[in-house]
Write an enzyme that holds these catalytic residues in place. Structure first.
Site, PDB file in Angstrom:
ATOM      1  N   LYS A   9      29.733  48.378  38.280  1.00  0.00           N
ATOM      2  CA  LYS A   9      28.963  47.709  39.054  1.00  0.00           C
ATOM      3  C   LYS A   9      27.512  48.693  38.314  1.00  0.00           C
ATOM      4  CE  LYS A   9      30.443  47.950  42.803  1.00  0.00           C
ATOM      5  NZ  LYS A   9      31.096  48.001  45.154  1.00  0.00           N
ATOM      6  N   TYR A  49      27.522  38.793  48.185  1.00  0.00           N
ATOM      7  CA  TYR A  49      27.804  39.449  49.364  1.00  0.00           C
ATOM      8  C   TYR A  49      27.701  39.166  50.829  1.00  0.00           C
ATOM      9  CZ  TYR A  49      28.758  44.031  45.850  1.00  0.00           C
ATOM     10  OH  TYR A  49      30.331  44.166  44.972  1.00  0.00           O
ATOM     11  N   ARG A  85      43.269  46.634  42.907  1.00  0.00           N
ATOM     12  CA  ARG A  85      42.611  47.350  44.523  1.00  0.00           C
ATOM     13  C   ARG A  85      42.873  49.047  45.135  1.00  0.00           C
ATOM     14  NH1 ARG A  85      38.450  45.408  47.463  1.00  0.00           N
ATOM     15  NH2 ARG A  85      38.929  46.748  49.726  1.00  0.00           N
ATOM     16  N   ARG A 102      37.411  55.112  41.247  1.00  0.00           N
ATOM     17  CA  ARG A 102      36.461  55.502  42.209  1.00  0.00           C
ATOM     18  C   ARG A 102      36.221  57.024  42.031  1.00  0.00           C
ATOM     19  NH1 ARG A 102      36.993  49.899  46.985  1.00  0.00           N
ATOM     20  NH2 ARG A 102      34.805  49.603  45.021  1.00  0.00           N
ATOM     21  N   ASN A 112      29.557  53.445  43.287  1.00  0.00           N
ATOM     22  CA  ASN A 112      31.724  53.067  44.073  1.00  0.00           C
ATOM     23  C   ASN A 112      32.073  52.497  42.201  1.00  0.00           C
ATOM     24  OD1 ASN A 112      31.150  51.147  44.026  1.00  0.00           O
ATOM     25  ND2 ASN A 112      32.258  51.446  45.998  1.00  0.00           N
ATOM     26  N   HIS A 115      34.081  46.722  41.301  1.00  0.00           N
ATOM     27  CA  HIS A 115      34.474  46.334  42.757  1.00  0.00           C
ATOM     28  C   HIS A 115      35.451  44.941  42.500  1.00  0.00           C
ATOM     29  CE1 HIS A 115      33.798  42.590  45.374  1.00  0.00           C
ATOM     30  NE2 HIS A 115      34.339  41.421  44.444  1.00  0.00           N
ATOM     31  N   GLU A 126      35.412  33.839  43.638  1.00  0.00           N
ATOM     32  CA  GLU A 126      34.312  35.128  43.021  1.00  0.00           C
ATOM     33  C   GLU A 126      34.602  34.867  41.854  1.00  0.00           C
ATOM     34  OE1 GLU A 126      35.669  38.838  44.489  1.00  0.00           O
ATOM     35  OE2 GLU A 126      35.069  38.320  46.744  1.00  0.00           O
TER      36      GLU A 126
HETATM   37  P1  GDP Z   1      35.071  47.561  48.868  1.00  0.00           P
HETATM   38  O1  GDP Z   1      36.044  46.035  48.775  1.00  0.00           O
HETATM   39  O2  GDP Z   1      36.077  48.576  48.362  1.00  0.00           O
HETATM   40  O3  GDP Z   1      34.386  47.244  47.544  1.00  0.00           O
HETATM   41  O4  GDP Z   1      34.658  47.217  50.225  1.00  0.00           O
HETATM   42  P2  GDP Z   1      33.251  47.124  51.262  1.00  0.00           P
HETATM   43  O5  GDP Z   1      33.979  45.081  50.635  1.00  0.00           O
HETATM   44  O6  GDP Z   1      34.025  47.053  52.477  1.00  0.00           O
HETATM   45  O7  GDP Z   1      32.045  46.766  51.060  1.00  0.00           O
HETATM   46  C1  GDP Z   1      31.391  46.264  49.369  1.00  0.00           C
HETATM   47  C2  GDP Z   1      30.388  47.650  48.987  1.00  0.00           C
HETATM   48  O8  GDP Z   1      29.162  47.749  49.892  1.00  0.00           O
HETATM   49  C3  GDP Z   1      31.318  48.531  48.807  1.00  0.00           C
HETATM   50  O9  GDP Z   1      31.994  48.418  47.762  1.00  0.00           O
HETATM   51  C4  GDP Z   1      30.416  49.870  48.439  1.00  0.00           C
HETATM   52  O10 GDP Z   1      29.866  49.609  47.468  1.00  0.00           O
HETATM   53  C5  GDP Z   1      29.506  49.044  49.731  1.00  0.00           C
HETATM   54  N1  GDP Z   1      29.392  50.055  51.248  1.00  0.00           N
HETATM   55  C6  GDP Z   1      30.201  49.895  51.815  1.00  0.00           C
HETATM   56  N2  GDP Z   1      29.996  50.646  53.084  1.00  0.00           N
HETATM   57  C7  GDP Z   1      29.148  50.847  52.668  1.00  0.00           C
HETATM   58  C8  GDP Z   1      28.223  51.869  53.217  1.00  0.00           C
HETATM   59  O11 GDP Z   1      28.467  52.506  54.411  1.00  0.00           O
HETATM   60  N3  GDP Z   1      26.676  52.440  52.841  1.00  0.00           N
HETATM   61  C9  GDP Z   1      26.332  51.978  52.102  1.00  0.00           C
HETATM   62  N4  GDP Z   1      25.043  52.573  51.549  1.00  0.00           N
HETATM   63  N5  GDP Z   1      27.106  51.403  51.248  1.00  0.00           N
HETATM   64  C10 GDP Z   1      28.647  50.863  51.690  1.00  0.00           C
END
Ligand code: GDP
Length: 138
Positions: A9, A49, A85, A102, A112, A115, A126
């Site tokens: 990222k 997304y 993961r 992370r 973080n 992805h 993807e």
């Molecule tokens: P991942 O699969 O571990 O990447 O997590 P998710 O699919 O739940 O979320 C996608 C991405 O959105 C995450 O990797 C973070 O960069 C961002 N994200 C997730 N939860 C939050 C949140 O509560 N606030 C903000 N600002 N970003 C978030």
């Protein structure tokens, strides 16, 4: 053998730590079989997304993902989706295990660093989103 889509990222490209993250990926046994540095458009980030469209953080996330270059990658290995993961660690770096990408590199829940696809079906879609077949060299 399985493939997964990885994105390093904008917080990672900004701090010039994509090589350090790649070293961790390779040390874990995953192979980087395609890789390119790109700048996502807002439309691309929104489309990528789209599953999070209803979430409160969607606009912020799309803004962050377009705030600088990213490195998109195809990773290959045994059980690659689940394995990556684990190598990445929990979404929130505060909850990520010691030694994960992370935990070691992320700045925040949003920034973080990496992805990784969350299912093999999503991985296929993807990967197609970013790469054509001739760009992937196993
Ligand atoms: P991942 O699969 O571990 O990447 O997590 P998710 O699919 O739940 O979320 C996608 C991405 O959105 C995450 O990797 C973070 O960069 C961002 N994200 C997730 N939860 C939050 C949140 O509560 N606030 C903000 N600002 N970003 C978030």
């Amino acid at each position: 053998m399985e493939r997964t889509l990885s994105i390093l990222k904008p917080d990672a490209t900004r701090r010039n730590i994509t090589g350090a993250i790649n070293a961790k990926i390779e040390a874990s046994g995953l192979r980087i079989i395609a890789q390119k540095r790109i700048r996502l458009s807002v439309e691309e980030a929104q489309q990528f997304y789209a599953v999070h469209k209803e979430r409160a953080f969607y606009d912020d996330l799309c803004k962050f993902m377009t705030s600088g270059p990213v490195v998109v990658q195809v990773l290959e290995g045994n059980n690659a989706v689940e394995h990556y993961r684990t190598v990445m660690g929990a979404t929130n770096p505060a909850n990520a295990d010691e030694g994960t990408i992370r935990r070691e590199f992320a700045e925040s829940l949003e920034a973080n660093s990496a992805h990784g696809s969350d299912s093999s079906e999503n991985a296929e879609n993807e990967i197609k989103f970013f790469f054509s077949d001739i760009e992937i060299v196993a």
